[in-house]
Design an enzyme around this catalytic site. Sequence first.
Site, PDB file in Angstrom:
ATOM      1  N   ARG A  29       0.802  -1.223   0.000  1.00 21.79           N
ATOM      2  CA  ARG A  29       0.000   0.000   0.000  1.00 21.79           C
ATOM      3  C   ARG A  29       0.823   1.255   0.000  1.00 21.79           C
ATOM      4  NH1 ARG A  29      -4.814  -1.967   2.246  1.00 21.79           N
ATOM      5  NH2 ARG A  29      -4.009  -4.011   2.738  1.00 21.79           N
ATOM      6  N   THR A  30       1.745   1.341   0.937  1.00 21.93           N
ATOM      7  CA  THR A  30       2.527   2.574   1.042  1.00 21.93           C
ATOM      8  C   THR A  30       3.313   2.784  -0.242  1.00 21.93           C
ATOM      9  OG1 THR A  30       2.692   2.280   3.428  1.00 21.93           O
ATOM     10  CG2 THR A  30       4.250   3.795   2.430  1.00 21.93           C
ATOM     11  N   HIS A  67       6.706   6.843  10.925  1.00 24.46           N
ATOM     12  CA  HIS A  67       6.084   6.708   9.614  1.00 24.46           C
ATOM     13  C   HIS A  67       5.337   8.015   9.338  1.00 24.46           C
ATOM     14  CE1 HIS A  67       4.483   5.060   6.083  1.00 24.46           C
ATOM     15  NE2 HIS A  67       3.713   4.102   6.542  1.00 24.46           N
ATOM     16  N   ARG A 121      11.712   2.454   3.114  1.00 28.13           N
ATOM     17  CA  ARG A 121      11.095   1.623   4.158  1.00 28.13           C
ATOM     18  C   ARG A 121      12.147   0.591   4.544  1.00 28.13           C
ATOM     19  NH1 ARG A 121       6.047  -0.981   5.640  1.00 28.13           N
ATOM     20  NH2 ARG A 121       5.272   1.133   5.460  1.00 28.13           N
ATOM     21  N   LYS A 163      23.456  -9.462  -1.154  1.00 27.62           N
ATOM     22  CA  LYS A 163      24.889  -9.734  -1.224  1.00 27.62           C
ATOM     23  C   LYS A 163      25.654  -9.037  -0.117  1.00 27.62           C
ATOM     24  CE  LYS A 163      24.307  -9.964  -6.218  1.00 27.62           C
ATOM     25  NZ  LYS A 163      24.052  -8.937  -7.227  1.00 27.62           N
TER      26      LYS A 163
END
Lengths: 317, 161
Positions: free
Chosen positions: A53-54, A131, A103, A82
């Site tokens: 969603r975000t 957030h 995020r 890696k």
Amino acid sequence: MRHDHLITSKQLTREDIETILDRAAEIDADPSAVADRHTNTLLGLLFFEPSTRTKMSFETAMKRLGGDVVDMGSVESSSVKKGETLADTVRVIEGYTDALVLRHPKQGSATMASEFVDVPLVNAGDGAGHHPSQTLLDLYTIRENAGLDDLTIGIMGDLKYGRTVHSLAHALTNFDAQQHFISPESLRLPREVVYDLHQEDGGAGIREHETLEEILPSLDVLYVTRIQRERFPDEQEYQKVAGEYQIGTETLEAAGDELTIMHPLPRVDEIAPEIDETDHAAYFEQAHNGVPVRMALLDLLLSDDGAADRRGGEADE
Amino acid sequence: MSDDHDHHDGDEHELRVSKIRNGTVIDHVRGGQALNVLAILGIDGSEGEEVSVGMNVPSDRLARKDIVKVEGRELSQDEVDVLSLIAPDATINIVREYEVIEKHRVEPPEIVAGVLSCPNAGCITTSGEPVDSRFEVLEDGVRCDYCGTIVRDEIAALIDT
Ligand SMILES: [Zn+2]
């Protein structure tokens, strides 16, 4: 806006918030007016944990402003696998893009990343931390439904790990808002957050409760978050508390007619589906508001004024 | 003058803690914190440093205090600043040829960088990234600049050694 990056809601003043929300309202009223405001602008999406969603909300916002996005893809398929550091990743992608959205599962990751880049960086969730773009759309929704001053809000659920809760609580200290925090003992607000709320607010507008009952009738807004099963050591412990924090039609008999119910989504069973059809439900509207609010935010961060501020900031140093 | 008392006080425990020729005397350390002071300075005796420690000696200013003498080492300002976190009342005497040539009080810094490690396992500074830890010094503790974690009582345990 005076900021180069948006890392936490703590950095936002009341004026900043109102500027963004006002801009979002303009955009919401006439999205076509900004359809080519940021052509040739590329936004880098760095999502180190899944959040459909975000991510889609930022992607939609950038495209509706005439720009485009480049996406790191899933962590599994990237160089992170890696062993590349976050610091290196953001420095590389910075070279491709005009702004970044991050995020990441670690707290403080956005703060650290912002120290390595010059393009604007928006924190889209750093572990249990912050957030802030979610907070802006929450505030937008609250303002539309109940107003931000003379507000009595209940914030209920997992207050310990809920970054949306932490961000929202900080931001609300800019307004005349009474905040009631409702959670099981084990999921109360972290002491860091309480410390800040007391610093910012003198503690005057903050109360903690274990049950909703006593304060429900006085609430203008009830902000519900998910109590995650995996937070509990065993299923029984979870079952004991889970039921207490679910909203059904019978719960709402004690609520005021004007009560607005919000939820950052996804929900599991915190809010019964019957509530969706009532005037109380604002959570889908809340999710939709993510696009105009993020359009406003990106517009302000990417605008010439913002760029001038960034250059000015460098000249001062 | 209280300083005179302290000098007198100092003379008494000279019996217990020998005079040094060149180095640093850290006096008025809160009782029981001497070993943490050594930990902050990264001194564990393995380098052959000559260190004398007096613990819980009577003091006029603090009921009981610790005292640490390090031969052959003059503390830097950074080291002194960080000492303030666990020994806020300490006095630092720099000694050359048995004479105290400088005397400092510790002042809490606003920021402590690269000295303490964050106790939050979910914090980005503990994940192998190329950043130093950084803590804001609060009135009654320290706070990680990255994840916001506040530490009040267990600061000594976070010292990076
Ligand atoms: Zn930390």
